[in-house]
Design a protein around this motif. Structure first.
Motif, PDB file in Angstrom:
ATOM      1  N   ARG A  44       0.827  -1.219   0.000  1.00 18.62           N
ATOM      2  CA  ARG A  44       0.000   0.000   0.000  1.00 18.62           C
ATOM      3  C   ARG A  44       0.858   1.265   0.000  1.00 18.62           C
ATOM      4  O   ARG A  44       0.338   2.368   0.035  1.00 18.62           O
ATOM      5  N   GLY A  45       2.192   1.093   0.040  1.00 15.62           N
ATOM      6  CA  GLY A  45       3.085   2.245   0.017  1.00 15.62           C
ATOM      7  C   GLY A  45       3.471   2.771   1.377  1.00 15.62           C
ATOM      8  O   GLY A  45       4.001   3.874   1.502  1.00 15.62           O
ATOM      9  N   ILE A  46       3.239   1.981   2.431  1.00 20.09           N
ATOM     10  CA  ILE A  46       3.603   2.388   3.784  1.00 20.09           C
ATOM     11  C   ILE A  46       5.003   1.858   4.092  1.00 20.09           C
ATOM     12  O   ILE A  46       5.306   0.702   3.842  1.00 20.09           O
ATOM     13  N   GLU A  47       5.850   2.721   4.645  1.00 17.00           N
ATOM     14  CA  GLU A  47       7.193   2.312   5.034  1.00 17.00           C
ATOM     15  C   GLU A  47       7.118   1.605   6.384  1.00 17.00           C
ATOM     16  O   GLU A  47       6.716   2.205   7.387  1.00 17.00           O
ATOM     17  N   VAL A  48       7.456   0.311   6.407  1.00 21.11           N
ATOM     18  CA  VAL A  48       7.346  -0.521   7.610  1.00 21.11           C
ATOM     19  C   VAL A  48       8.683  -1.220   7.837  1.00 21.11           C
ATOM     20  O   VAL A  48       9.310  -1.692   6.891  1.00 21.11           O
ATOM     21  N   TRP A  96       8.277 -12.044  23.453  1.00 29.73           N
ATOM     22  CA  TRP A  96       6.895 -11.694  23.749  1.00 29.73           C
ATOM     23  C   TRP A  96       6.092 -11.352  22.495  1.00 29.73           C
ATOM     24  O   TRP A  96       4.998 -10.827  22.576  1.00 29.73           O
ATOM     25  N   GLY A  97       6.646 -11.661  21.326  1.00 28.92           N
ATOM     26  CA  GLY A  97       5.898 -11.454  20.091  1.00 28.92           C
ATOM     27  C   GLY A  97       6.790 -11.086  18.932  1.00 28.92           C
ATOM     28  O   GLY A  97       7.998 -10.899  19.074  1.00 28.92           O
ATOM     29  N   ARG A  98       6.173 -11.008  17.781  1.00 30.27           N
ATOM     30  CA  ARG A  98       6.854 -10.599  16.554  1.00 30.27           C
ATOM     31  C   ARG A  98       6.333  -9.203  16.218  1.00 30.27           C
ATOM     32  O   ARG A  98       5.120  -8.988  16.191  1.00 30.27           O
ATOM     33  N   PHE A  99       7.229  -8.269  15.957  1.00 31.05           N
ATOM     34  CA  PHE A  99       6.859  -6.866  15.808  1.00 31.05           C
ATOM     35  C   PHE A  99       7.360  -6.265  14.500  1.00 31.05           C
ATOM     36  O   PHE A  99       8.452  -6.595  14.040  1.00 31.05           O
ATOM     37  N   ALA A 100       6.575  -5.354  13.963  1.00 31.09           N
ATOM     38  CA  ALA A 100       6.990  -4.482  12.860  1.00 31.09           C
ATOM     39  C   ALA A 100       6.514  -3.078  13.229  1.00 31.09           C
ATOM     40  O   ALA A 100       5.507  -2.913  13.932  1.00 31.09           O
ATOM     41  N   PHE A 101       7.236  -2.063  12.756  1.00 29.51           N
ATOM     42  CA  PHE A 101       6.970  -0.697  13.182  1.00 29.51           C
ATOM     43  C   PHE A 101       6.816   0.233  11.981  1.00 29.51           C
ATOM     44  O   PHE A 101       7.478   0.059  10.964  1.00 29.51           O
ATOM     45  N   PHE A 102       5.945   1.234  12.142  1.00 28.46           N
ATOM     46  CA  PHE A 102       5.809   2.288  11.141  1.00 28.46           C
ATOM     47  C   PHE A 102       5.381   3.565  11.844  1.00 28.46           C
ATOM     48  O   PHE A 102       5.056   3.556  13.031  1.00 28.46           O
ATOM     49  N   ALA A 103       5.409   4.667  11.119  1.00 31.14           N
ATOM     50  CA  ALA A 103       5.016   5.957  11.683  1.00 31.14           C
ATOM     51  C   ALA A 103       4.152   6.702  10.677  1.00 31.14           C
ATOM     52  O   ALA A 103       4.281   6.523   9.462  1.00 31.14           O
ATOM     53  N   ASP A 104       3.287   7.559  11.208  1.00 33.20           N
ATOM     54  CA  ASP A 104       2.480   8.401  10.326  1.00 33.20           C
ATOM     55  C   ASP A 104       3.336   9.586   9.862  1.00 33.20           C
ATOM     56  O   ASP A 104       4.489   9.732  10.286  1.00 33.20           O
ATOM     57  N   PRO A 105       2.821  10.432   8.977  1.00 32.29           N
ATOM     58  CA  PRO A 105       3.635  11.539   8.452  1.00 32.29           C
ATOM     59  C   PRO A 105       4.155  12.514   9.513  1.00 32.29           C
ATOM     60  O   PRO A 105       5.140  13.209   9.290  1.00 32.29           O
TER      61      PRO A 105
END
Length: 134
Positions: A87-91, A99-108
């Motif tokens: 979708r074009g989101i930088e992740v 405690w889990g599997r994580f991915a991170f992103f930020a809004d503008p």
């Protein structure tokens, strides 16, 4: 006594840019109301969530970009990350932790989000240990 978290304010600088970003992430727009020249209220909900976010003009005193690590639980971190990237989101890449599997992103504006895939607690020794919702 029940207490349900249902709305979290997200501080942004540009309401239209934020709405476009969160729509791109896949959030549904519940409301977009201009109350007055000083107040605009946008409420959006992530797919499958009982909790929504709100942003706008004149609704919070927090500094834009000051939220860190808002967390959404997903069934499959890799699949969700791949969908957002498409979708074009930088992740970020998926990070494997105890405690889990994580991915991170930020809004503008830099408000930080985490995607968490919970571990399979039943796979631990005898199914013992922390179980979400227990």
């Amino acid at each position: 006594m029940d207490m349900k978290l249902e709305l979290v304010m997200v501080p942004v600088t540009d309401v239209d840019r934020a709405r476009e970003f969160y729509e791109k992430v896949g959030f549904h727009t519940d409301h977009d109301q201009v109350v007055s020249d000083e107040v605009r209220f946008v409420q959006m909900t992530p797919p499958g969530s009982a909790c929504s976010i709100a942003f706008g003009k004149g609704i919070t005193q927090m500094e834009p970009g000051s939220l860190d690590n808002m967390q959404m639980v997903v069934a499959d971190a890799d699949a969700t990350r791949a969908d957002l990237v498409a979708r074009g989101i930088e992740v970020s890449d998926v990070d494997e932790l105890a405690w889990g599997r994580f991915a991170f992103f930020a809004d503008p504006d830099g408000n930080g989000w985490a995607l968490q895939q919970l571990p399979d607690w039943s796979a631990s020794a005898g199914g013992e240990g922390y179980e979400p919702g227990a």
